[in-house]
Enzyme design. Structure first.
Site, PDB file in Angstrom:
ATOM      1  N   GLU A 114      28.759  40.643  51.229  1.00 57.33           N
ATOM      2  CA  GLU A 114      29.402  39.416  50.760  1.00 57.33           C
ATOM      3  C   GLU A 114      30.845  39.495  51.214  1.00 57.33           C
ATOM      4  O   GLU A 114      31.631  40.281  50.690  1.00 57.33           O
ATOM      5  CB  GLU A 114      29.294  39.299  49.235  1.00 57.33           C
TER       6      GLU A 114
ATOM      7  N   CYS B 290      37.209  35.186  47.034  1.00 57.63           N
ATOM      8  CA  CYS B 290      36.516  34.916  48.291  1.00 57.63           C
ATOM      9  C   CYS B 290      36.029  33.476  48.342  1.00 57.63           C
ATOM     10  O   CYS B 290      35.825  32.919  49.420  1.00 57.63           O
ATOM     11  CB  CYS B 290      35.351  35.881  48.475  1.00 57.63           C
TER      12      CYS B 290
END
Length: 517
Positions: free
Chosen positions: A286, A320
């Site tokens: 990720e 993120c």
């Protein structure tokens, strides 16, 4: 009702009013917090590093040192992997444990996190700089919900029978992969710890996990809770240390069967390469984001302004998922900018332990300098600095909430992940145009669209090259739904999909005397 049991409304990340309205329910931070756990956690024991090296951990709000931590290296990694492999061996206590009991242990761990919620929230604020209010109500609530969600799955993972041709009986089993290496970032230290270990343990794996060197404190505290909950020795091992040493050792270790990493794209590439060169271990990544947030003229403007603000400034911009490329339809562009600047100027920046604080410091001096350098690049390349743009003259690594308008797609601030409190507002004319521009990125983690036209919403959401698309909301993450990137990494975490990353499907076929339908 005790404060540790408080449940907040949904979408707390985008609802600061709900947080502020609950100030009277917020417990006080733990004063003079004692840091009890500073050693490596292997085999349910606290150990010094084999090298004897230590490293300092700092408070980003003051720049002052909190404590020293034992620094793991390759030798310590080997020890942790041996412990994890022994715990996973056939006939071990962990392998013979009923699936329902694994779920019970995860539930017990959630109970212990609830018990120590104020301590853990204090630790997160002290070590990462995030506001205590957010740490208690958002991060810790997410940890508890993640552990409980996967506790419920533990005895519900099953295969199927398959009607194959011939005189055979065939069924499938979902089996644990083995030893899982996990590397987590500094922006959500405890939440990412839970995101990683919960599905892995639910499926019956064992874990070697490395917290970020900036924020190891809460992960090490969790080691004590894991032991207290009753997990057998070697099931979870925690290695504080540095990426180029411990992270590299985990990624290349032939005794590790799977690796999961959350962090930068650059490091993600190195991990995937190391996994391939060693034993072709399975990889879940990720990685970064430069997420588009598309605001159409028919959206509820004030709501969209607030959601866009929270979407980029939440957690000091260190997300993120940050919606840092905000595309606004031309007819409402000027008003959207004006309202966004007004909102940013109202943001309260200050001590993480002040309950009115909305924004704390950046994680460290390196990140602080990177953000200011990118802000300067925006000014140099011709974007209009509407507000902010400077560091705040105080101890610690604080940066003013910053808003840029007249941003174009070719500017660095529109292409690079800033990971800070910087909002870039771009304009667009047509839906087809904004879809093409939004997808023209090396990242593809999340996207969002704000509109009251369901046709626009569905058209844009289906066209976005992203793992998650939010419609008329932002940062609406939860334990039940999968999360991961389209171009920003591979694999999925959370939800039922997260279980697939930690299990192998085995087919078993038995010869029988006669097939009967």
């Amino acid at each position: 009702m005790t404060s540790s049991k408080i449940e907040m409304p949904g979408e707390v990340k985008a609802d600061p009013a709900a947080l502020m309205a609950s100030l009277h329910l917020l417990p006080s931070p733990t004063l003079n917090l004692e840091i009890k756990y500073t050693k490596i956690f292997i085999n349910n024991e606290w150990q010094n590093s084999e090298s004897g090296r230590i490293f300092p951990v700092y408070n980003p709000a003051t720049g002052e040192q909190i404590c020293d931590i034992q620094e793991a290296d390759k030798v310590d990694t080997d020890k942790a992997v041996r412990a994890a492999r022994l715990a996973f061996s056939l006939g071990s206590v962990w392998r013979r444990m009923d699936a329902s009991e694994r779920g019970h242990l995860l539930d017990k761990l959630a109970d212990l996190v609830e018990r120590d919620r104020a301590i853990l929230a204090t630790m997160e604020s002290l070590n990462s700089g995030k506001p205590f209010l957010q740490a208690f109500y958002v991060d810790l609530q997410g940890v508890i919900k993640t552990l409980r969600y996967y506790a419920g799955w533990a005895d519900k993972i099953h295969g199927m029978t398959i009607p194959v041709d011939g005189d055979y009986f065939t069924f499938t089993r979902h089996e644990p992969i083995g030893v899982c290496g996990q590397i987590i970032p500094w922006n959500f230290p405890l939440l990412m710890f839970a995101w990683k270990i919960a599905p892995a343990l639910c499926c019956g794996n064992t874990v070697v996990i490395k917290p970020a060197e900036q924020t190891p404190l809460s992960a090490l505290y969790m080691g004590a809770l894991i032991k207290e909950a009753g997990f057998p020795p070697g099931v979870v091992n925690i290695l504080p240390g540095f990426g180029p040493i411990v992270g590299a050792a985990i990624a290349s270790h032939v005794g590790i069967d799977k690796i999961a990493f959350t962090g930068s794209t650059e490091v993600g590439k190195l991990i995937q390469e190391a996994a391939g060169r060693s034993n072709l271990k399975r990889v879940t990544l990720e990685l970064g984001g430069k997420s588009p947030n598309i605001i159409f003229a028919d959206a509820d403007l004030d709501y969209a302004v607030e959601q866009a603000h929270q979407g980029v400034f939440f957690n000091q911009g260190q997300c993120c998922t940050a919606g840092s490329r905000i595309y606004v339809e031309e007819s409402i562009y000027e008003e959207f900018v004006r309202k966004s600047v007004k909102r940013a100027k109202r943001k309260i920046v200050g001590s993480p332990f002040d309950p009115t604080t909305e924004q704390g410091p950046q994680i460290d001096k390196k990140q602080y300098n990177k953000i200011l350098e990118l802000i300067q690049s925006g000014i140099t390349e011709g974007a209009k600095l509407e507000c902010g743009g400077k560091g705040l003259g105080r101890k610690g690594f604080f940066i003013e909430p910053t808003v840029f308008s007249n941003v174009t797609d070719d500017m660095r601030i529109a292409k690079e992940e800033i990971f800070g409190p910087v909002q870039e507002i771009l304009r667009f004319k047509t839906m087809d145009e904004v879809i093409e521009r939004a997808n023209n990125s090396d990242f593809g983690l999340v996207a969002a669209v704000f509109t009251n036209d369901i046709n626009k919403a569905l058209t844009v959401s289906s066209a976005m090259q992203a793992g998650t698309v939010w419609i008329n909301c932002y940062n609406a993450l939860n334990a039940q739904s999968p999360f991961g990137g389209s171009k920003s990494g591979n694999g999925r975490e959370m939800g039922e999909c997260g279980l697939r990353e930690y299990s192998e499907v085995k087919t078993v076929t038995i010869k029988i005397p006669q097939e009967n339908s």
